[in-house]
Design a protein around this motif. Structure first.
Motif, mmCIF file in Angstrom:
data_model
loop_
_atom_site.group_PDB
_atom_site.id
_atom_site.type_symbol
_atom_site.label_atom_id
_atom_site.label_comp_id
_atom_site.label_asym_id
_atom_site.label_seq_id
_atom_site.Cartn_x
_atom_site.Cartn_y
_atom_site.Cartn_z
ATOM 1 N N LEU A 72 76.624 48.636 18.989
ATOM 2 C CA LEU A 72 77.365 48.217 17.605
ATOM 3 C C LEU A 72 78.778 47.678 17.872
ATOM 4 O O LEU A 72 79.209 46.588 17.207
ATOM 5 N N TRP A 76 80.259 44.212 16.726
ATOM 6 C CA TRP A 76 81.654 43.643 16.095
ATOM 7 C C TRP A 76 82.415 42.611 16.687
ATOM 8 O O TRP A 76 82.781 41.783 16.180
ATOM 9 N N PHE A 92 79.036 50.154 10.352
ATOM 10 C CA PHE A 92 79.707 51.111 11.147
ATOM 11 C C PHE A 92 79.878 52.311 9.801
ATOM 12 O O PHE A 92 80.062 53.530 10.163
ATOM 13 N N LYS A 126 90.811 45.891 15.792
ATOM 14 C CA LYS A 126 89.805 46.364 14.620
ATOM 15 C C LYS A 126 90.494 46.490 13.452
ATOM 16 O O LYS A 126 89.814 46.378 12.329
ATOM 17 N N LEU A 148 84.103 51.876 5.045
ATOM 18 C CA LEU A 148 84.309 52.351 6.465
ATOM 19 C C LEU A 148 85.663 53.206 6.391
ATOM 20 O O LEU A 148 85.799 54.386 7.000
#
Length: 484
Positions: A72, A76, A92, A126, A148
């Motif tokens: 994952l 991303w 996520f 991120k 998220l």
């Protein structure tokens, strides 16, 4: 927070086994393709899988095989700043928010996901991606980022505190994310139904804001509640939200903020429940179609308006806010709505000056007449007079003065205005008692009875105070020593 879960895939009706592993491997592989349709479908399929009945087992199996969620994380990285990134962010959010990943029974899985959540917060790239999604102006991308962030906060006090410290609550877009829904008009003429909102970020915004309160960290609560952009956005317009949202928000506030354990000071609680918020809650509590939402709103209003710890009701050591309470009292439909009447009586039973002030501006027609509206009004006045009976009527006078109470004393005047409200003059009462209609006579007689009853109560209180002062004086005289 209540969420609309995806329905389980029709093809997924077996326990986790070899077939599901093959399917999961196929999904993870497709997440890394460059075709937006393929990796977006793969994201949705994974979410669908996690939301299915064996979703918890699927999650645990995957995390045990890949504790850092490397597949994952790679997805991303590959799709950062590209169309369809919202699908990866949503995946996520589902993984980190899944109940199966929070259970203490599976501590290794929980710790792995906690570390992943912490890694996202520590990774400037991120977090930058999430800010980019929030500022995108596209509701799907914004919802994914909010979901998220909420999922990370709900993982516990540690990561929640980190977000509380590092998140930019001053973002210009934040108030916009709390905005009211855009409604699709249907055959019902535009009446809102659950699930008909379109293009709204409000539900996800509320989930993000309330996630901090759900965690319940006392120190963090004081800091987060000072972020006005966040919680004013939640409470502004809450009367127009769906019932499940209203119940969720208000029950969370009731259980996590309006309790002594929260350590939130009265001044901050008072700011949280400003005039606009109180009016919104009164609209909800007065809505006969709101069901559980109306009951919870009433419960919260009673707590906020009558408990000094919540900043509005005055006490011996807290100033409170009489003006805000009186403004709310004037807006209540106390003769029409049971919740409103009960709230009004609860407030006046705690503070007599508010009873006196409300009676001085009694908002209903008191001229005796055979109508349900008049009978409701006179019954309300009688109930308010009855509610004014308190054991501590002259307690403050006893504690601050050794002299007898004067008729001109402010507190005595307040009490007299409750006993004989200005709008019920002798002429009005006489017309009521002599009216040809028995119900009008009954209503007028009830008012007189409650007034006399309260007057007797006050006289008893004064007599008790006089006896106390006299006894104290006699005691003082008996202890004097005369020196010749």
């Amino acid at each position: 927070m209540p969420e609309a879960r995806s329905a389980p895939a029709e093809t997924w009706n077996q326990t986790f086994g070899a077939t599901s592993k093959v399917r999961l491997i196929h999904i993870l592989k497709n997440l890394h393709t460059s075709e937006i349709k393929i990796y977006s479908d793969a994201s949705r399929e994974f979410i669908e899988l996690l939301d299915s009945e064996p979703g918890g087992e699927v999650l645990r199996e995957y995390v045990e095989q890949s504790p850092r969620l490397v597949e994952l994380a790679e997805a991303w990285r590959l799709h950062r700043e590209k169309p369809g990134m919202a699908y990866i962010v949503s995946l996520f959010a589902t993984v980190l928010g899944h109940p199966g990943g929070k259970s203490r029974r599976h501590s290794l899985v929980k710790k792995s996901l906690d570390r992943v959540a912490g890694t996202i917060l520590e990774d400037k790239e991120k977090m930058g991606d999430l800010y980019l999604e929030l500022n995108s102006g596209e509701f799907r991308r914004q919802n994914a980022a909010l979901d998220l962030l909420a999922a990370i906060v709900r993982r516990g006090g540690g990561v929640a505190s980190e977000i509380a410290k590092s998140f930019d609550f001053k973002m210009a877009v934040l108030p916009q994310l709390s905005g009211m829904r855009k409604k699709r008009r249907g055959r019902d003429g535009g009446n809102r139904k659950k699930g008909t909102d379109f293009g709204s970020t409000r539900r996800s915004f509320i989930g993000f804001a309330m996630s901090f309160l759900e965690v319940g960290n006392p120190r963090m609560l004081r800091w987060v509640l000072q972020q006005r952009e966040l919680f004013s956005g939640v409470l502004r317009g809450i009367a127009d939200d769906d019932t499940d949202i209203i119940v969720y928000v208000l029950s969370t506030l009731r259980d996590n903020v309006l309790v002594e354990e929260s350590l939130v000071p009265p001044a901050l609680r008072s700011v949280l429940f400003g005039s606009a918020t109180l009016e919104q809650l009164s609209l909800i509590s007065g809505n006969t179609d709101a069901g559980e939402a109306a009951d919870v709103a009433h419960e919260v209003l009673v707590m906020v308006c009558t408990d000094p710890k919540n900043g509005l009701m005055r006490s011996s050591n807290l100033r409170g806010n009489d003006k805000r309470l009186l403004d709310l009292m004037k807006k209540l439909k106390a003769t029409e709505v049971v919740h409103h009447k009960n709230l009004l009586l609860a407030i006046v039973s705690k503070r007599l000056p508010l009873c006196s002030a409300y009676m001085s501006e009694f908002p209903y027609n008191t001229e005796p007449r055979p109508s349900s509206s008049w009978f409701s009004a006179v019954s309300l006045a009688a109930d308010m007079i009855s509610s004014a009976k308190r054991d501590d009527i002259f307690q403050s006078l006893l504690s601050t003065s050794h002299d007898l109470v004067s008729i001109d004393d402010e507190q005595v005047q307040v009490m007299l205005k409750c006993i004989v409200p200005n709008m019920f003059t002798r002429a009005v009462i006489n017309r009521g008692l002599l009216h040809s209609d028995d119900l009008v006579k009954h209503g007028s007689l009830r008012l007189v009875f409650e007034s006399v009853n309260l007057l007797c109560y006050v006289i008893d209180a004064i007599n008790g105070m006089v006896s106390s002062v006299r006894a104290q004086s006699e005691f003082n005289n008996s202890t004097k020593v005369t020196v010749k």
